[in-house]
Write a protein that holds these residues in place. Structure first.
Motif, PDB file in Angstrom:
ATOM      1  N   THR A 209       0.774  -1.383  -0.084  1.00  9.55           N
ATOM      2  CA  THR A 209      -0.085   0.014   0.019  1.00  9.55           C
ATOM      3  C   THR A 209       0.978   1.119  -0.064  1.00  9.55           C
ATOM      4  N   ASP A 210       1.959   1.377  -0.448  1.00  9.72           N
ATOM      5  CA  ASP A 210       3.071   2.099  -0.202  1.00  9.72           C
ATOM      6  C   ASP A 210       3.204   3.065  -1.609  1.00  9.72           C
ATOM      7  N   GLY A 211       2.416   2.793  -2.685  1.00 11.48           N
ATOM      8  CA  GLY A 211       2.267   3.383  -3.928  1.00 11.48           C
ATOM      9  C   GLY A 211       3.552   3.240  -4.769  1.00 11.48           C
ATOM     10  N   GLY A 212       4.291   1.881  -4.672  1.00  9.60           N
ATOM     11  CA  GLY A 212       5.565   1.836  -5.475  1.00  9.60           C
ATOM     12  C   GLY A 212       5.476   0.545  -6.163  1.00  9.60           C
ATOM     13  N   ARG A 213       5.865   0.932  -7.383  1.00  8.84           N
ATOM     14  CA  ARG A 213       6.109  -0.513  -8.411  1.00  8.84           C
ATOM     15  C   ARG A 213       6.603  -0.333  -9.415  1.00  8.84           C
ATOM     16  N   PRO A 214       7.564  -1.252 -10.126  1.00  9.45           N
ATOM     17  CA  PRO A 214       8.152  -0.978 -11.236  1.00  9.45           C
ATOM     18  C   PRO A 214       7.187  -0.897 -12.424  1.00  9.45           C
ATOM     19  N   ALA A 215       7.651  -0.206 -13.510  1.00 10.09           N
ATOM     20  CA  ALA A 215       6.619  -0.072 -14.811  1.00 10.09           C
ATOM     21  C   ALA A 215       6.336  -1.188 -15.370  1.00 10.09           C
ATOM     22  N   ASP A 216       7.361  -2.146 -15.440  1.00 10.07           N
ATOM     23  CA  ASP A 216       7.353  -3.327 -16.163  1.00 10.07           C
ATOM     24  C   ASP A 216       6.846  -4.532 -15.383  1.00 10.07           C
ATOM     25  N   LEU A 217       6.700  -4.409 -14.010  1.00  7.56           N
ATOM     26  CA  LEU A 217       6.171  -5.402 -13.130  1.00  7.56           C
ATOM     27  C   LEU A 217       7.146  -6.495 -13.196  1.00  7.56           C
ATOM     28  N   LYS A 218       8.511  -6.053 -13.532  1.00  3.46           N
ATOM     29  CA  LYS A 218       9.554  -7.356 -13.438  1.00  3.46           C
ATOM     30  C   LYS A 218      10.701  -6.987 -12.254  1.00  3.46           C
ATOM     31  N   GLY A 219      10.669  -5.614 -12.000  1.00  2.76           N
ATOM     32  CA  GLY A 219      11.929  -5.278 -11.068  1.00  2.76           C
ATOM     33  C   GLY A 219      11.806  -5.564  -9.609  1.00  2.76           C
ATOM     34  N   ASP A 220      12.687  -5.468  -8.976  1.00  3.62           N
ATOM     35  CA  ASP A 220      12.902  -5.778  -7.835  1.00  3.62           C
ATOM     36  C   ASP A 220      12.239  -4.775  -6.495  1.00  3.62           C
ATOM     37  N   SER A 221      11.292  -4.226  -7.029  1.00  4.87           N
ATOM     38  CA  SER A 221      10.696  -2.930  -6.069  1.00  4.87           C
ATOM     39  C   SER A 221       9.881  -3.493  -4.840  1.00  4.87           C
ATOM     40  N   THR A 222       9.556  -2.536  -4.191  1.00  7.09           N
ATOM     41  CA  THR A 222       8.769  -3.025  -3.031  1.00  7.09           C
ATOM     42  C   THR A 222       7.338  -3.882  -3.301  1.00  7.09           C
ATOM     43  N   ARG A 223       7.348  -4.898  -2.282  1.00  5.27           N
ATOM     44  CA  ARG A 223       6.229  -5.588  -2.493  1.00  5.27           C
ATOM     45  C   ARG A 223       6.221  -6.681  -1.259  1.00  5.27           C
ATOM     46  N   TRP A 224       4.878  -6.921  -1.218  1.00  4.38           N
ATOM     47  CA  TRP A 224       4.313  -8.115  -0.222  1.00  4.38           C
ATOM     48  C   TRP A 224       4.629  -9.545  -0.855  1.00  4.38           C
ATOM     49  N   SER A 225       5.242 -10.175  -0.211  1.00  7.70           N
ATOM     50  CA  SER A 225       5.415 -11.529  -0.657  1.00  7.70           C
ATOM     51  C   SER A 225       4.939 -12.561   0.616  1.00  7.70           C
ATOM     52  N   SER A 226       4.046 -13.693   0.162  1.00 10.66           N
ATOM     53  CA  SER A 226       3.637 -14.686   1.231  1.00 10.66           C
ATOM     54  C   SER A 226       4.793 -15.563   1.281  1.00 10.66           C
ATOM     55  N   ASP A 227       4.337 -16.218   2.412  1.00 12.64           N
ATOM     56  CA  ASP A 227       5.437 -17.609   2.372  1.00 12.64           C
ATOM     57  C   ASP A 227       4.740 -18.590   1.360  1.00 12.64           C
ATOM     58  N   TRP A 228       5.218 -19.914   1.358  1.00 13.81           N
ATOM     59  CA  TRP A 228       5.015 -20.566  -0.054  1.00 13.81           C
ATOM     60  C   TRP A 228       3.642 -21.528   0.212  1.00 13.81           C
ATOM     61  N   ASN A 229       2.645 -20.848   0.332  1.00  8.80           N
ATOM     62  CA  ASN A 229       1.243 -21.857   0.837  1.00  8.80           C
ATOM     63  C   ASN A 229       0.158 -21.040  -0.092  1.00  8.80           C
ATOM     64  N   ALA A 230      -0.543 -22.073  -0.603  1.00  4.68           N
ATOM     65  CA  ALA A 230      -1.823 -21.351  -1.393  1.00  4.68           C
ATOM     66  C   ALA A 230      -2.843 -20.657  -0.558  1.00  4.68           C
ATOM     67  N   ASP A 231      -3.092 -21.013   0.534  1.00  2.00           N
ATOM     68  CA  ASP A 231      -3.789 -20.460   1.396  1.00  2.00           C
ATOM     69  C   ASP A 231      -3.394 -19.277   2.124  1.00  2.00           C
ATOM     70  N   ARG A 232      -3.226 -18.075   1.249  1.00  2.00           N
ATOM     71  CA  ARG A 232      -2.990 -16.839   1.961  1.00  2.00           C
ATOM     72  C   ARG A 232      -3.530 -15.689   1.621  1.00  2.00           C
ATOM     73  N   TRP A 233      -3.585 -14.822   2.480  1.00  2.00           N
ATOM     74  CA  TRP A 233      -4.292 -13.345   2.185  1.00  2.00           C
ATOM     75  C   TRP A 233      -3.747 -12.238   2.737  1.00  2.00           C
ATOM     76  N   ILE A 234      -3.965 -11.057   1.805  1.00  2.00           N
ATOM     77  CA  ILE A 234      -3.554  -9.852   2.277  1.00  2.00           C
ATOM     78  C   ILE A 234      -4.800  -8.821   2.442  1.00  2.00           C
ATOM     79  N   SER A 235      -4.789  -7.870   3.376  1.00  2.00           N
ATOM     80  CA  SER A 235      -6.009  -6.997   3.477  1.00  2.00           C
ATOM     81  C   SER A 235      -5.501  -5.542   3.776  1.00  2.00           C
ATOM     82  N   VAL A 236      -6.340  -4.605   3.774  1.00  2.00           N
ATOM     83  CA  VAL A 236      -6.000  -3.395   3.727  1.00  2.00           C
ATOM     84  C   VAL A 236      -7.334  -2.628   4.460  1.00  2.00           C
ATOM     85  N   ASP A 237      -6.939  -1.864   5.758  1.00  2.00           N
ATOM     86  CA  ASP A 237      -7.858  -1.101   6.341  1.00  2.00           C
ATOM     87  C   ASP A 237      -8.153   0.396   5.806  1.00  2.00           C
ATOM     88  N   LEU A 238      -9.200   0.685   5.335  1.00  2.00           N
ATOM     89  CA  LEU A 238      -9.622   1.837   4.692  1.00  2.00           C
ATOM     90  C   LEU A 238      -9.950   3.193   5.712  1.00  2.00           C
TER      91      LEU A 238
END
Length: 624
Positions: A209-238
């Motif tokens: 939720t920090d507003g940062g991302r690479p234009a090509d969606l391939k770079g090593d920029s800021t991101r959330w990454s879960s551990d290696w499990n299918a049952d994972r979620w991310i939420s935001v409080d508005l």
């Protein structure tokens, strides 16, 4: 640019990206002339705009003034006067949600210090406490704390050298949270974000939720990454109820094949408002590539009708596959650069909840066994068997069995004995030349927080691996597993006669990357003498002791600021075992034959009999 933290994307193929740890200021208040980029050093920008924004308790000389830690020049530095209590601070000019602080120390670093934030420059709140600094570059992330302020300060407690504190750089990253809006805007920007699990401190949900991302969606920029499990979620409080019209998900290459978008009024009860179509899911599933060739994707989800709610969640159902290598495939976590929620309403008052503090009360014994019975007390202990309660692990050579040859009480002690018999043990579909003992309190005594101790005498010899430890009670839940379950190694020894080790294992700090310590016995002490090993486990820290001497203190604050998620807020259970060979011994003794980590001399000693770990008593005390 921000400092970066490496993480492993593929165990078999490649080491993936470095993650920047910045946050955006794209939603600047109306009084700001322009919005800062997400990776702007807010402290450096404040100093450039107003050099008087930086002050300190003092400087060593006119060539090491405080502004030199904020000038963007890595060759200039601030150096304090020679006092333990020296400090340096910066006025950012506006209140922001502080995401991280980077300190680049010169050789005169802080052994103990505190990072603090303030809204008014008078009342300070600590958000990072260092008790055993080693200098270098330190990135202190604030997640999952609520850290908002206009002023940021480094307050020294103890210097590491006779000189002052000396910093090449003092950087602050953060951004203004999105305000309530009557026009459609990204209500998630710089708002609190949550997830069930994340890979390490450099990719917590706050980065989505920090507003940062690479234009090509391939770079090593800021991101959330879960551990290696299918049952994972991310939420935001508005922050308040909002009317949501659309959601933008900017995925890294590890995107969700299938997922749900959900909204909630209370962060507990969720309503699904979107799922990709069957055709879309099939197309996403078919897009298999190697990590080096894979790119992310941008999902713009326009809701069929506006949804209302305060919280918005992405719930993963299926992960993308990667060649590992082709034609074989593997799946990893979910990785999301940016989670944007577009709508009206919301509030900038959204805040992370306070973290739990230490418990009150007095320690009282809640579990004790001194092994004075004629047999093992199975109302307290479960006997663990290879192929039944567990499988083979760590490349160890033994099979754990339920036999009095390996587990018995004698003269008021528990004995865990190693036995050798070529090809005699069949367990879990395998054949073993060694048997040994392992017991635990799983399902008999699982507990949260307390002081756990045992008096033990250990066998000496290369590759003998006795351990006294705790394991998260949810380790067998496939939606959790290890290391998200947490592991607390109170004592491990691999056959050396003069030292033992401790360790914590969790997401971002497991296996060889654990958070641990090693102690050598004073005054010629050895492992085959009686010693007491203990841990004090609290909501805020783990403290390890040997014979009542503190060996390791690891705080929740430091773990989550610099390494990864604190996963010690739920039940664990006690384990005692004697392993033979395997990864930990082999890493030290470099033995590969006749068994990994177990040389022939140790095999001969096991065959001759007498290789055993002895336990006088085990105690758990909890505050009541």
């Amino acid at each position: 640019m921000r400092s970066r933290i490496p993480r492993t994307l593929m165990a078999a193929l490649a080491t993936a990206a470095l993650l920047t740890s910045g946050v955006s200021a794209l939603a600047a208040p109306a009084s700001a002339a322009t919005a800062a980029a997400w990776d702007t050093d807010r402290a450096g920008a404040a100093y450039a705009a107003n050099p008087a924004a930086v002050t300190a308790s003092g400087s060593e000389n006119p060539g090491t003034t405080p502004g030199l830690a904020f000038d963007g020049n890595g060759a200039t530095r601030w150096s304090s006067d020679f006092a333990d209590g020296a400090w340096i601070r910066v006025d950012l000019g506006t209140t922001i949600r502080i995401d991280s602080v980077v300190l680049d120390w010169e050789a005169a670093y802080g052994k103990k210090y505190v990072l603090e934030a303030s809204r008014n420059g008078t009342d300070w709140t600590p958000f990072y406490t260092e008790t055993d600094g080693t200098g270098g570059s330190v990135t202190a992330h604030t997640y999952p704390q609520e850290v908002t302020g206009r002023y940021v300060r480094m307050r020294g407690i103890q210097r590491a050298t006779p000189y002052g504190y000396s910093l090449w750089n003092f950087k602050v990253y953060g951004g203004e949270p999105a305000q309530a809006s009557s026009t459609v805007t990204n209500l998630a920007l710089n708002h609190p974000a949550y997830s069930d699990y994340y890979q390490h401190a450099g990719n917590s949900p706050a980065f989505a939720t920090d507003g940062g991302r690479p234009a090509d969606l391939k770079g090593d920029s800021t991101r959330w990454s879960s551990d290696w499990n299918a049952d994972r979620w991310i939420s935001v409080d508005l922050g308040a109820t909002a009317t949501i019209s659309s959601v933008d998900l900017y995925w890294e290459s590890a995107y969700a094949v299938d997922y749900l978008l959900q909204v909630s009024d209370d962060n507990v009860n969720w309503r699904t408002v979107y799922e990709p179509s069957a055709a879309d899911i099939a197309a996403r599933r078919a897009n298999v590539a190697s990590p080096s060739d894979a790119a992310g994707r941008h999902d713009t989800v326009t809701l069929p009708s506006p949804a209302t709610g305060r919280y918005v969640r992405m719930l993963g159902k299926e992960r993308r596959s990667f060649y590992n290598p082709a034609p074989y495939t593997a799946q990893f976590g979910y990785s999301l650069y940016e989670f944007q929620v577009w709508g009206t309403g919301g509030s900038a008052s959204a805040a992370y909840p306070p973290l739990p503090g230490d418990q009150s009360g007095t320690y009282r014994t809640t579990f004790f066994d001194d092994f004075t019975g004629s047999t093992l007390d199975r109302s307290k202990w479960r006997v663990v068997r290879t192929g039944t309660e567990m499988g083979p692990v760590n490349g160890e050579s033994q099979a754990y069995v339920d036999s009095t040859d390996n587990i018995r009480t004698q003269n008021g002690e528990l004995l865990l004995k190693a036995k050798y018999c070529k090809g005699c043990a069949q367990a879990g579909g395998g054949t073993y030349d060694f048997t040994s003992g392992r017991i635990d309190t799983d399902t008999h005594f699982d507990f949260t927080y307390g002081r756990v101790s045992a008096r033990m005498k250990l066998p000496v010899g290369d590759g003998f691996w006795p351990a006294f430890w705790l394991l998260g009670s949810n380790v067998d839940d496939p939606s959790v597993s290890w290391p998200a379950s947490g592991e607390t190694d109170i004592m491990e020894n691999i056959g050396y006669d003069n030292w033992t080790s401790t360790a914590l294992h969790g997401p971002g700090y497991s296996a060889d990357g654990n958070i641990g310590a090693r102690q050598t016995f004073p005054n010629g002490g050895t492992t085959d003498q009686w010693h007491t090993y203990a841990v004090e486990w609290t909501p805020t820290a783990m403290r390890f002791y040997v014979d009542d001497a503190l060996l390791q203190e690891t705080t929740r604050n430091k773990v989550e600021s610099t390494r990864g998620q604190w996963v010690y807020d739920h039940n664990q259970y006690v384990i005692l075992n004697l392993a033979l060979g395997g990864a930990y011994p082999a890493g030290w003794n470099q033995v590969t034959t006749p068994y990994w980590g177990l040389p022939q001399s140790s095999v001969d000693r096991i065959a001759a009999g007498g290789v055993q770990a002895e336990v006088d008593w085990v105690r758990v005390e909890q505050k009541r």
